[in-house]
Write an enzyme that holds these catalytic residues in place. Sequence first.
Site, PDB file in Angstrom:
ATOM      1  N   ASP A   1      37.334 -56.522  29.433  1.00 58.27           N
ATOM      2  CA  ASP A   1      38.701 -57.002  29.213  1.00 58.27           C
ATOM      3  C   ASP A   1      39.163 -57.667  30.493  1.00 58.27           C
ATOM      4  OD1 ASP A   1      40.871 -56.313  26.812  1.00 58.27           O
ATOM      5  OD2 ASP A   1      41.813 -56.929  28.686  1.00 58.27           O
TER       6      ASP A   1
ATOM      7  N   ASP B   1      37.308 -62.015  33.643  1.00 58.51           N
ATOM      8  CA  ASP B   1      37.925 -63.073  32.846  1.00 58.51           C
ATOM      9  C   ASP B   1      36.813 -63.940  32.247  1.00 58.51           C
ATOM     10  OD1 ASP B   1      39.169 -65.319  31.847  1.00 58.51           O
ATOM     11  OD2 ASP B   1      40.378 -65.706  33.641  1.00 58.51           O
TER      12      ASP B   1
ATOM     13  N   ASN C   1      34.692 -61.293  21.248  1.00 66.88           N
ATOM     14  CA  ASN C   1      35.920 -60.975  20.503  1.00 66.88           C
ATOM     15  C   ASN C   1      37.171 -61.527  21.185  1.00 66.88           C
ATOM     16  OD1 ASN C   1      37.788 -59.055  18.818  1.00 66.88           O
ATOM     17  ND2 ASN C   1      38.164 -58.509  20.968  1.00 66.88           N
TER      18      ASN C   1
ATOM     19  N   GLY D   1      49.447 -66.219  23.657  1.00 64.53           N
ATOM     20  CA  GLY D   1      49.358 -67.670  23.412  1.00 64.53           C
ATOM     21  C   GLY D   1      50.662 -68.163  22.802  1.00 64.53           C
TER      22      GLY D   1
ATOM     23  N   SER E   1      38.302 -66.665  12.847  1.00 64.24           N
ATOM     24  CA  SER E   1      39.580 -66.467  12.146  1.00 64.24           C
ATOM     25  C   SER E   1      39.625 -67.366  10.912  1.00 64.24           C
ATOM     26  CB  SER E   1      40.717 -66.849  13.099  1.00 64.24           C
ATOM     27  OG  SER E   1      41.907 -67.082  12.378  1.00 64.24           O
TER      28      SER E   1
ATOM     29  N   TYR F   1      43.974 -73.401  18.258  1.00 61.25           N
ATOM     30  CA  TYR F   1      43.236 -72.147  18.038  1.00 61.25           C
ATOM     31  C   TYR F   1      42.245 -72.326  16.879  1.00 61.25           C
ATOM     32  CZ  TYR F   1      42.964 -67.200  16.363  1.00 61.25           C
ATOM     33  OH  TYR F   1      42.573 -65.957  15.927  1.00 61.25           O
TER      34      TYR F   1
ATOM     35  N   LYS G   1      38.154 -72.140  17.080  1.00 62.81           N
ATOM     36  CA  LYS G   1      37.402 -71.172  16.264  1.00 62.81           C
ATOM     37  C   LYS G   1      36.406 -71.914  15.361  1.00 62.81           C
ATOM     38  CE  LYS G   1      39.370 -67.026  17.184  1.00 62.81           C
ATOM     39  NZ  LYS G   1      38.660 -65.997  17.961  1.00 62.81           N
TER      40      LYS G   1
ATOM     41  N   LEU H   1      44.434 -61.332   8.456  1.00 60.30           N
ATOM     42  CA  LEU H   1      45.500 -60.696   9.243  1.00 60.30           C
ATOM     43  C   LEU H   1      45.160 -59.243   9.541  1.00 60.30           C
ATOM     44  CD1 LEU H   1      48.440 -62.267   7.306  1.00 60.30           C
ATOM     45  CD2 LEU H   1      47.819 -62.715   9.690  1.00 60.30           C
TER      46      LEU H   1
END
Length: 269
Positions: free
Chosen positions: A54, A80, A107, A115, A163, A177, A181, A209
């Site tokens: 993370d 990062d 992920n 964002g 997504s 985004y 993706k 979602l």
Amino acid sequence: MGALSERTEDTMDLGVEQFGLSGRTALVTGAGRGVGAGIAHVLAAAGATVAVNDLHAARADSVVDAITGAGGAAVACPFDVTDGDGTAEALARVADLVGDVDILVHNAGIPDGGGRPNRFVDMPSSDWQLQIDLNLAAMMRMVQSVLPRQIENGWGRIVQISSGASSQGLPIGVGAYGAAKAGSEGLIRHLGVECGPHGVTANALALGLMEGLGRADDPAVQKMIRGIPIGRLGTGADVGAAILWLCSEAGGLVNAQVIHLNGGTVFGR
Ligand SMILES: NC(=O)c1ccc[n+]([C@@H]2O[C@H](COP(=O)([O-])OP(=O)(O)OC[C@H]3O[C@@H](n4cnc5c(N)ncnc54)[C@H](O)[C@@H]3O)[C@@H](O)[C@H]2O)c1
């Protein structure tokens, strides 16, 4: 015919142990909370040693504590993933801690702070760059770092978290985004075809979602849930279960695919 019937007998041997990940190592990016944390927990529960990445060290540490507290094996690897120069060094540290990365789950895909949704016409180019860096360039660098050893070892799994926004136009200001993706899904299809002969599969999960978007009693959340035939949002555990299947021996036939994990969402309902 002989080979075919042998294969059929193998198939009959498929038992629950084929879903285990004992002896495997996994790196999950953005795993300090949310979906990534759920994935890390499931992979560890299945026996993998999990490197929990993370941006925020404290988040990675708390997921590691929860996994090890439950008897699993995990180490924190904060860095990062958009830091192009730092990634190779960070992945060398990961290799020192857990060995070769057998399973890579990219992920991390929502910029720190969430964002900014922006209609394309108003969008600063920095927002575009941020989405491409996080969802596409970071994935490309991660894969390039771990793939050579996976190929040498004759076994590997790459999973990209994507997504529904990659394939469905949405009026909520997430064009950059969605484009990033979609690019990641394109790379996955080619990777799977290139790497399959070496025992490495590559797949993407296009999520619908997920829980955590808002309060369950919020009318906006309830409206979203009405579009999901199973009547609920997805969870990190749902995504972890799908990844466990893809990354175990049992999922070895699944390759170069984009699988939608969204409860059968009907957009616009
Ligand atoms: N939440 C949803 O409804 C939803 C829907 C579709 C797809 N997804 C996808 O699922 C994935 C996880 O989403 P989430 O909702 O759990 O996100 P989240 O924001 O809850 O958690 C993501 C984690 O990634 C970390 N992160 C962000 N930038 C990073 C970086 N540069 N390097 C390392 N770590 C970084 C954050 O610190 C955070 O802990 C993303 O790829 C997202 O696009 C989510």
